[in-house]
Design a protein around this motif. Structure first.
Motif, PDB file in Angstrom:
ATOM      1  N   ASN A  77       0.815  -1.218   0.000  1.00 46.11           N
ATOM      2  CA  ASN A  77       0.000   0.000   0.000  1.00 46.11           C
ATOM      3  C   ASN A  77       0.847   1.266   0.000  1.00 46.11           C
ATOM      4  OD1 ASN A  77      -2.422  -1.380  -0.033  1.00 46.11           O
ATOM      5  ND2 ASN A  77      -2.646  -1.359   2.182  1.00 46.11           N
ATOM      6  N   ALA A  78       1.936   1.269   0.752  1.00 41.04           N
ATOM      7  CA  ALA A  78       2.761   2.479   0.872  1.00 41.04           C
ATOM      8  C   ALA A  78       3.363   2.911  -0.464  1.00 41.04           C
ATOM      9  CB  ALA A  78       3.870   2.263   1.892  1.00 41.04           C
ATOM     10  N   ALA A 105       0.413   7.621   2.951  1.00 38.75           N
ATOM     11  CA  ALA A 105      -0.482   7.859   4.081  1.00 38.75           C
ATOM     12  C   ALA A 105      -1.322   6.628   4.423  1.00 38.75           C
ATOM     13  CB  ALA A 105      -1.404   9.040   3.778  1.00 38.75           C
ATOM     14  N   MET A 106      -1.415   5.699   3.502  1.00 30.71           N
ATOM     15  CA  MET A 106      -2.194   4.467   3.704  1.00 30.71           C
ATOM     16  C   MET A 106      -1.249   3.276   3.697  1.00 30.71           C
ATOM     17  SD  MET A 106      -4.998   5.711   4.136  1.00 30.71           S
ATOM     18  CE  MET A 106      -6.632   6.007   3.626  1.00 30.71           C
ATOM     19  N   ARG A 107      -0.271   3.289   4.594  1.00 30.64           N
ATOM     20  CA  ARG A 107       0.848   2.357   4.494  1.00 30.64           C
ATOM     21  C   ARG A 107       0.566   0.951   4.999  1.00 30.64           C
ATOM     22  NH1 ARG A 107       1.414   5.815   8.475  1.00 30.64           N
ATOM     23  NH2 ARG A 107       1.939   5.035  10.559  1.00 30.64           N
ATOM     24  N   TRP A 108      -0.410   0.726   5.872  1.00 28.19           N
ATOM     25  CA  TRP A 108      -0.622  -0.608   6.424  1.00 28.19           C
ATOM     26  C   TRP A 108      -1.205  -1.549   5.389  1.00 28.19           C
ATOM     27  CZ3 TRP A 108      -3.395   0.536  11.702  1.00 28.19           C
ATOM     28  CH2 TRP A 108      -2.499   1.196  12.554  1.00 28.19           C
ATOM     29  N   ASP A 140       7.904  -6.467   5.822  1.00 27.81           N
ATOM     30  CA  ASP A 140       8.419  -7.781   5.440  1.00 27.81           C
ATOM     31  C   ASP A 140       9.395  -7.609   4.272  1.00 27.81           C
ATOM     32  OD1 ASP A 140       6.982  -7.736   2.979  1.00 27.81           O
ATOM     33  OD2 ASP A 140       5.907  -9.583   3.415  1.00 27.81           O
ATOM     34  N   PRO A 141       9.988  -8.679   3.757  1.00 26.93           N
ATOM     35  CA  PRO A 141      11.000  -8.543   2.697  1.00 26.93           C
ATOM     36  C   PRO A 141      10.510  -7.868   1.418  1.00 26.93           C
ATOM     37  CG  PRO A 141      11.143 -10.715   3.684  1.00 26.93           C
ATOM     38  CD  PRO A 141       9.912 -10.059   4.249  1.00 26.93           C
ATOM     39  N   ASP A 142       9.207  -7.892   1.158  1.00 23.22           N
ATOM     40  CA  ASP A 142       8.667  -7.242  -0.042  1.00 23.22           C
ATOM     41  C   ASP A 142       8.151  -5.839   0.235  1.00 23.22           C
ATOM     42  OD1 ASP A 142       8.984  -9.135  -2.243  1.00 23.22           O
ATOM     43  OD2 ASP A 142       7.702 -10.437  -1.047  1.00 23.22           O
ATOM     44  N   GLY A 143       8.318  -5.354   1.468  1.00 27.67           N
ATOM     45  CA  GLY A 143       7.904  -4.000   1.799  1.00 27.67           C
ATOM     46  C   GLY A 143       6.490  -3.876   2.334  1.00 27.67           C
ATOM     47  N   TYR A 144       5.780  -4.995   2.527  1.00 26.89           N
ATOM     48  CA  TYR A 144       4.447  -4.919   3.120  1.00 26.89           C
ATOM     49  C   TYR A 144       4.580  -4.450   4.564  1.00 26.89           C
ATOM     50  CZ  TYR A 144       2.696  -7.531  -0.891  1.00 26.89           C
ATOM     51  OH  TYR A 144       2.369  -7.929  -2.161  1.00 26.89           O
ATOM     52  N   VAL A 145       3.749  -3.499   4.951  1.00 31.46           N
ATOM     53  CA  VAL A 145       3.790  -2.929   6.294  1.00 31.46           C
ATOM     54  C   VAL A 145       2.703  -3.589   7.138  1.00 31.46           C
ATOM     55  CG1 VAL A 145       3.551  -0.816   7.663  1.00 31.46           C
ATOM     56  CG2 VAL A 145       4.689  -0.739   5.423  1.00 31.46           C
ATOM     57  N   ILE A 146       3.132  -4.114   8.272  1.00 30.85           N
ATOM     58  CA  ILE A 146       2.213  -4.793   9.182  1.00 30.85           C
ATOM     59  C   ILE A 146       2.250  -4.069  10.519  1.00 30.85           C
ATOM     60  CG2 ILE A 146       1.588  -6.975  10.278  1.00 30.85           C
ATOM     61  CD1 ILE A 146       3.317  -8.340   8.067  1.00 30.85           C
ATOM     62  N   PHE A 147       1.074  -3.714  11.023  1.00 34.28           N
ATOM     63  CA  PHE A 147       0.952  -3.104  12.345  1.00 34.28           C
ATOM     64  C   PHE A 147       0.540  -4.185  13.323  1.00 34.28           C
ATOM     65  CE2 PHE A 147      -1.413  -1.155  15.795  1.00 34.28           C
ATOM     66  CZ  PHE A 147      -0.584  -0.109  16.175  1.00 34.28           C
TER      67      PHE A 147
END
Length: 128
Positions: free
Chosen positions: A66-67, A72-75, A116-123
């Motif tokens: 998403n980022a 602003a919508m990174r999660w 994660d390794p692909d850039g996915y942002v997890i909260f």
């Protein structure tokens, strides 16, 4: 009529390398590999820990966190963690670098972010 129950929703991430993603979630975040296929040339996997699970799939498309579309919508995923302080300490002990440190957020949450390794942002967190 009885209302049907939903138990959980599971994110589905396109991974550039499923084996690398499995290793990250297993070795760094303490997830278990619940399913993977096929053997040598991994194409699909399900990893999970407690009530959280994630589907990983390699494909023709590149990962698109998403980022990369809107900072602003990174999660890409929210994981409800009743004790984010203990979880952050565990992950730090495993060498995780947080993209947002453990804190109380302006929108009423307590938690932290990682990529994660692909850039996915997890909260990982909970309401205060």
């Amino acid at each position: 009529m009885t209302r049907a129950v939903l138990e959980r929703m599971c994110p589905f991430f396109i991974a550039s390398n499923v084996a690398r993603s499995i290793a990250f979630y297993r070795d760094k975040l303490g997830f278990e590999v619940w399913y993977q296929e096929p053997g040598e040339d991994l194409f699909f996997a399900i990893v999970g820990r407690d009530g959280a699970q994630l589907f990983l799939k390699s494909g023709y498309a590149e990962p698109l966190p998403n980022a990369t579309r809107d900072p602003a919508m990174r999660w890409d995923a929210y994981v409800l963690a009743p004790d984010p302080d203990a979880l952050a300490a565990e992950f730090a002990d495993r060498g995780i670098v947080f993209s947002m440190p453990l804190e109380d957020t302006h929108d009423g949450l307590r938690g932290f972010e990682l990529q994660d390794p692909d850039g996915y942002v997890i909260f990982f967190g909970r309401p205060k």
